[in-house]
Design a protein around this motif. Structure first.
Motif, PDB file in Angstrom:
ATOM      1  N   PHE A  14       0.865  -1.185   0.000  1.00 14.03           N
ATOM      2  CA  PHE A  14       0.000   0.000   0.000  1.00 14.03           C
ATOM      3  C   PHE A  14       0.896   1.227   0.000  1.00 14.03           C
ATOM      4  O   PHE A  14       1.793   1.342   0.838  1.00 14.03           O
ATOM      5  CB  PHE A  14      -0.917  -0.006   1.223  1.00 14.03           C
ATOM      6  CG  PHE A  14      -1.947  -1.083   1.139  1.00 14.03           C
ATOM      7  CD1 PHE A  14      -3.170  -0.851   0.522  1.00 14.03           C
ATOM      8  CD2 PHE A  14      -1.691  -2.354   1.633  1.00 14.03           C
ATOM      9  CE1 PHE A  14      -4.127  -1.854   0.412  1.00 14.03           C
ATOM     10  CE2 PHE A  14      -2.637  -3.371   1.525  1.00 14.03           C
ATOM     11  CZ  PHE A  14      -3.857  -3.117   0.911  1.00 14.03           C
ATOM     12  N   THR A  16       1.119   4.594   0.932  1.00 15.07           N
ATOM     13  CA  THR A  16       0.461   5.610   1.766  1.00 15.07           C
ATOM     14  C   THR A  16       1.346   6.862   1.819  1.00 15.07           C
ATOM     15  O   THR A  16       2.488   6.840   1.369  1.00 15.07           O
ATOM     16  CB  THR A  16       0.260   5.082   3.199  1.00 15.07           C
ATOM     17  OG1 THR A  16       1.557   4.910   3.798  1.00 15.07           O
ATOM     18  CG2 THR A  16      -0.460   3.748   3.209  1.00 15.07           C
ATOM     19  N   VAL A  21       3.718   0.396   2.606  1.00 16.39           N
ATOM     20  CA  VAL A  21       3.381  -0.639   3.588  1.00 16.39           C
ATOM     21  C   VAL A  21       3.422  -1.977   2.863  1.00 16.39           C
ATOM     22  O   VAL A  21       2.573  -2.254   2.014  1.00 16.39           O
ATOM     23  CB  VAL A  21       1.964  -0.406   4.181  1.00 16.39           C
ATOM     24  CG1 VAL A  21       1.614  -1.510   5.172  1.00 16.39           C
ATOM     25  CG2 VAL A  21       1.864   0.958   4.835  1.00 16.39           C
ATOM     26  N   ALA A  23       2.413  -5.117   2.849  1.00 13.90           N
ATOM     27  CA  ALA A  23       1.427  -5.941   3.570  1.00 13.90           C
ATOM     28  C   ALA A  23       1.647  -7.425   3.309  1.00 13.90           C
ATOM     29  O   ALA A  23       1.504  -8.252   4.203  1.00 13.90           O
ATOM     30  CB  ALA A  23       0.015  -5.532   3.161  1.00 13.90           C
ATOM     31  N   GLU A  42      -1.872 -13.517  13.510  1.00 11.71           N
ATOM     32  CA  GLU A  42      -2.528 -12.420  14.216  1.00 11.71           C
ATOM     33  C   GLU A  42      -3.089 -11.381  13.249  1.00 11.71           C
ATOM     34  O   GLU A  42      -2.663 -11.299  12.103  1.00 11.71           O
ATOM     35  CB  GLU A  42      -1.509 -11.686  15.097  1.00 11.71           C
ATOM     36  CG  GLU A  42      -1.163 -12.350  16.381  1.00 11.71           C
ATOM     37  CD  GLU A  42       0.111 -11.717  16.927  1.00 11.71           C
ATOM     38  OE1 GLU A  42       0.046 -11.120  17.999  1.00 11.71           O
ATOM     39  OE2 GLU A  42       1.156 -11.816  16.272  1.00 11.71           O
ATOM     40  N   SER A  43      -3.962 -10.571  13.775  1.00 11.29           N
ATOM     41  CA  SER A  43      -4.548  -9.491  13.003  1.00 11.29           C
ATOM     42  C   SER A  43      -3.452  -8.580  12.434  1.00 11.29           C
ATOM     43  O   SER A  43      -2.474  -8.282  13.109  1.00 11.29           O
ATOM     44  CB  SER A  43      -5.476  -8.730  13.943  1.00 11.29           C
ATOM     45  OG  SER A  43      -5.881  -7.567  13.327  1.00 11.29           O
ATOM     46  N   GLY A  44      -3.594  -8.191  11.172  1.00 14.27           N
ATOM     47  CA  GLY A  44      -2.648  -7.255  10.563  1.00 14.27           C
ATOM     48  C   GLY A  44      -1.457  -7.911   9.889  1.00 14.27           C
ATOM     49  O   GLY A  44      -0.552  -7.221   9.421  1.00 14.27           O
ATOM     50  N   CYS A  45      -1.441  -9.264   9.798  1.00 17.12           N
ATOM     51  CA  CYS A  45      -0.247  -9.910   9.243  1.00 17.12           C
ATOM     52  C   CYS A  45      -0.334 -10.117   7.737  1.00 17.12           C
ATOM     53  O   CYS A  45       0.601 -10.645   7.135  1.00 17.12           O
ATOM     54  CB  CYS A  45       0.049 -11.216   9.960  1.00 17.12           C
ATOM     55  SG  CYS A  45      -1.172 -12.486   9.639  1.00 17.12           S
ATOM     56  N   GLY A  46      -1.443  -9.747   7.113  1.00 20.97           N
ATOM     57  CA  GLY A  46      -1.513  -9.810   5.652  1.00 20.97           C
ATOM     58  C   GLY A  46      -2.387 -10.917   5.092  1.00 20.97           C
ATOM     59  O   GLY A  46      -2.356 -11.192   3.899  1.00 20.97           O
ATOM     60  N   LYS A  47      -3.204 -11.532   5.945  1.00 23.21           N
ATOM     61  CA  LYS A  47      -4.052 -12.635   5.487  1.00 23.21           C
ATOM     62  C   LYS A  47      -5.107 -12.136   4.492  1.00 23.21           C
ATOM     63  O   LYS A  47      -5.263 -12.687   3.404  1.00 23.21           O
ATOM     64  CB  LYS A  47      -4.748 -13.311   6.680  1.00 23.21           C
ATOM     65  CG  LYS A  47      -3.806 -13.774   7.779  1.00 23.21           C
ATOM     66  CD  LYS A  47      -4.525 -14.491   8.902  1.00 23.21           C
ATOM     67  CE  LYS A  47      -5.530 -13.666   9.692  1.00 23.21           C
ATOM     68  NZ  LYS A  47      -4.927 -12.528  10.431  1.00 23.21           N
ATOM     69  N   SER A  48      -5.822 -11.084   4.880  1.00 25.95           N
ATOM     70  CA  SER A  48      -6.885 -10.588   3.992  1.00 25.95           C
ATOM     71  C   SER A  48      -6.314 -10.020   2.703  1.00 25.95           C
ATOM     72  O   SER A  48      -6.887 -10.215   1.629  1.00 25.95           O
ATOM     73  CB  SER A  48      -7.711  -9.498   4.691  1.00 25.95           C
ATOM     74  OG  SER A  48      -8.412 -10.047   5.765  1.00 25.95           O
ATOM     75  N   VAL A  49      -5.188  -9.345   2.805  1.00 23.23           N
ATOM     76  CA  VAL A  49      -4.590  -8.760   1.598  1.00 23.23           C
ATOM     77  C   VAL A  49      -4.143  -9.883   0.651  1.00 23.23           C
ATOM     78  O   VAL A  49      -4.263  -9.757  -0.570  1.00 23.23           O
ATOM     79  CB  VAL A  49      -3.430  -7.794   1.942  1.00 23.23           C
ATOM     80  CG1 VAL A  49      -2.742  -7.303   0.680  1.00 23.23           C
ATOM     81  CG2 VAL A  49      -3.956  -6.603   2.747  1.00 23.23           C
ATOM     82  N   PRO A  61      -4.847   2.633  -2.241  1.00 20.50           N
ATOM     83  CA  PRO A  61      -3.500   2.758  -2.813  1.00 20.50           C
ATOM     84  C   PRO A  61      -2.715   1.448  -2.819  1.00 20.50           C
ATOM     85  O   PRO A  61      -1.489   1.477  -2.845  1.00 20.50           O
ATOM     86  CB  PRO A  61      -2.851   3.771  -1.878  1.00 20.50           C
ATOM     87  CG  PRO A  61      -3.451   3.446  -0.529  1.00 20.50           C
ATOM     88  CD  PRO A  61      -4.865   3.003  -0.807  1.00 20.50           C
ATOM     89  N   LEU A 281       4.702  -2.358   9.419  1.00 17.87           N
ATOM     90  CA  LEU A 281       5.096  -2.842   8.092  1.00 17.87           C
ATOM     91  C   LEU A 281       5.652  -1.739   7.197  1.00 17.87           C
ATOM     92  O   LEU A 281       6.095  -1.983   6.089  1.00 17.87           O
ATOM     93  CB  LEU A 281       3.926  -3.553   7.407  1.00 17.87           C
ATOM     94  CG  LEU A 281       3.475  -4.838   8.123  1.00 17.87           C
ATOM     95  CD1 LEU A 281       2.275  -5.452   7.425  1.00 17.87           C
ATOM     96  CD2 LEU A 281       4.609  -5.852   8.202  1.00 17.87           C
TER      97      LEU A 281
HETATM   98  N1  LIG Z   1      -6.034   0.311   2.534  1.00 19.43           N
HETATM   99  C1  LIG Z   1      -4.914   0.139   3.219  1.00 19.43           C
HETATM  100  N2  LIG Z   1      -4.012   1.151   3.349  1.00 19.43           N
HETATM  101  C2  LIG Z   1      -2.846   0.984   4.021  1.00 19.43           C
HETATM  102  N3  LIG Z   1      -2.499  -0.155   4.636  1.00 19.43           N
HETATM  103  C3  LIG Z   1      -3.342  -1.195   4.551  1.00 19.43           C
HETATM  104  C4  LIG Z   1      -4.593  -1.104   3.853  1.00 19.43           C
HETATM  105  N4  LIG Z   1      -5.227  -2.300   3.949  1.00 19.43           N
HETATM  106  C5  LIG Z   1      -4.405  -3.088   4.674  1.00 19.43           C
HETATM  107  N5  LIG Z   1      -3.278  -2.427   5.035  1.00 19.43           N
HETATM  108  C6  LIG Z   1      -2.177  -2.957   5.841  1.00 19.43           C
HETATM  109  O1  LIG Z   1      -1.837  -4.233   5.386  1.00 19.43           O
HETATM  110  C7  LIG Z   1      -1.485  -5.067   6.489  1.00 19.43           C
HETATM  111  C8  LIG Z   1      -2.182  -6.383   6.368  1.00 19.43           C
HETATM  112  O2  LIG Z   1      -3.574  -6.205   6.521  1.00 19.43           O
HETATM  113  P1  LIG Z   1      -4.599  -7.423   6.442  1.00 19.43           P
HETATM  114  O3  LIG Z   1      -4.261  -8.297   5.303  1.00 19.43           O
HETATM  115  O4  LIG Z   1      -5.952  -6.831   6.454  1.00 19.43           O
HETATM  116  O5  LIG Z   1      -4.331  -8.197   7.810  1.00 19.43           O
HETATM  117  P2  LIG Z   1      -5.099  -9.449   8.409  1.00 19.43           P
HETATM  118  O6  LIG Z   1      -6.180  -9.843   7.460  1.00 19.43           O
HETATM  119  O7  LIG Z   1      -4.058 -10.503   8.570  1.00 19.43           O
HETATM  120  O8  LIG Z   1      -5.624  -9.009   9.729  1.00 19.43           O
HETATM  121  C9  LIG Z   1      -1.832  -4.317   7.748  1.00 19.43           C
HETATM  122  O9  LIG Z   1      -0.648  -3.921   8.363  1.00 19.43           O
HETATM  123  C10 LIG Z   1      -2.621  -3.145   7.278  1.00 19.43           C
HETATM  124  O10 LIG Z   1      -2.295  -2.018   8.025  1.00 19.43           O
END
Ligand SMILES: Nc1ncnc2c1ncn2[C@@H]1O[C@H](COP(=O)(O)OP(=O)(O)O)[C@@H](O)[C@H]1O
Ligand SMILES: [Mg+2]
Length: 339
Positions: A14, A16, A21, A23, A42-49, A61, A281
């Motif tokens: 991302f 920013t 970042v 991710a 854990e939350s924030g480790c990049g699973k959803s991305v 972005p 990150l």
């Molecule tokens: N739209 C965004 N802008 C900036 N950073 C993002 C955005 N979406 C996700 N991130 C960053 O990407 C990282 C991974 O996020 P995410 O995949 O949602 O984590 P998880 O699903 O494992 O909880 C996080 O550190 C988050 O801050």
């Protein structure tokens, strides 16, 4: 087994104002037809991305900056938006933690379902209605003929998640990606939804990617686990190996935070959450990203990114403790959770 999905060195960032970042930072894995794989961390480790990258749904972005995502040999990172839309409609289904954000509150289930059935499956309206009701029955919605015409708010959380699964399965996808599908649900409903996904996998041979922060929910459904930390996969293993012979201190930490089914002394045993927070990150540590939180960290861990060490051909972990020159550290016995 034939490989259905082959993700190679995926990097998604991302851009920013504060900087890049990273991710997802070099994730590789394969998924076979009909297999159920978990991605845990854990939350924030990049699973959803990771999931959104596969679906072609990373929003500005954010950008896929490296790697390949091959579905049946076709690289989705090179596909057009139109092609990706077809992939989402026909080949990969996805469900999310909160079905309310993906269901349209002002449209009935019928309206939402027949649209996609008519568009992607080329069914007539009458056929789409019959198919829609069939799908609701398949996911265990009672009185499906009546429920089909109701609105999302008329369903409980668990029932809504069933509707989402029905919709995701509408096009007969080869892969179902479920991102924290049970996190918002209470424990009994959680178990029912996981059972449902298991049934779907068995009857339709759909491959499943279950994304969760909770290692406790994966055992009944998944054969293999990827453990993610700060944008990277730090350990991958068949489920038994991960529970009984985990090798990465981060996995030990995740297991230490789990209550054990077999332990009589759960009351006495302290559940130990992992101390500290995942790294920023924007500026991750130069060596192993877990080093600042790792009680076993050595000098090298702060300086150099650990490679993947192979324990067996199916089990790898990225930790310097597995280097033959490192001191022997055994995983603390309490951590071996029951399946
Ligand atoms: N739209 C965004 N802008 C900036 N950073 C993002 C955005 N979406 C996700 N991130 C960053 O990407 C990282 C991974 O996020 P995410 O995949 O949602 O984590 P998880 O699903 O494992 O909880 C996080 O550190 C988050 O801050
Ligand atoms: Mg997430």
């Amino acid at each position: 087994m034939n490989t259905l999905l082959d993700v190679k060195d995926l990097k998604t960032s991302f851009y920013t104002y504060a900087g890049e970042v990273k991710a997802v930072d070099g994730v590789s894995f394969q998924l076979d037809a009909g297999e159920a794989l978990a991605i845990v961390g854990e939350s924030g480790c990049g699973k959803s991305v990771t999931a959104l990258s596969i679906m072609g749904l990373v929003q500005d972005p954010g950008k896929i900056v490296n790697g390949q995502i091959c579905l049946n040999g076709r690289d989705l990172t090179l596909a057009s938006n139109k092609e990706l839309c077809g992939v989402r409609g026909n080949e990969i289904g996805m469900i999310f933690q909160d079905p309310l954000t993906s269901l349209n509150p002002v449209l009935s289930i019928e309206q939402q379902m027949i649209e996609s059935l008519m568009l992607h499956q080329k069914l007539s309206k009458r056929q789409a209605i019959t198919r829609g009701i069939e799908l609701l029955k398949m996911v265990g919605i009672p009185a499906a003929e009546d429920r089909f015409y109701q609105y999302p708010h008329q369903f409980s959380g668990g029932m809504r998640q069933r509707v989402m699964i029905a919709m995701a399965m509408a096009c007969g996808p080869k892969i179902l990606i479920a991102d924290e599908p049970t996190t918002a649900l209470d424990v009994t409903i959680q178990a029912q939804i996981l059972e449902l996904m298991k049934g779907v996998r068995k009857s339709l041979n759909t491959a499943i990617v279950l994304i969760t922060h909770d290692l406790g929910v994966v055992a009944g459904l998944c054969q293999r686990v990827l453990v993610m930390y700060a944008g990277k996969i730090v350990e991958r293993a068949p489920i038994e190996d991960l529970y009984y012979r985990p090798k990465h201190p981060y996995t030990w930490g995740l297991l230490g935070a789990l209550p054990r089914l077999d332990a009589e002394d759960n009351q006495k045993r302290k559940l130990t959450p992992i101390w500290g927070k995942p790294p920023d990150l924007l500026a991750p540590p130069p060596g192993c990203r877990f080093a600042p939180r790792c009680q076993y960290a050595m000098k090298i861990c702060e300086r150099e990114v650990p490679p993947d060490f192979e324990i067996t051909p199916q089990h790898q972990a990225a930790c310097w403790l597995l280097d033959p020159r490192a001191p022997k550290v055994e995983h603390f016995p309490e951590g071996s959770a029951a399946l």
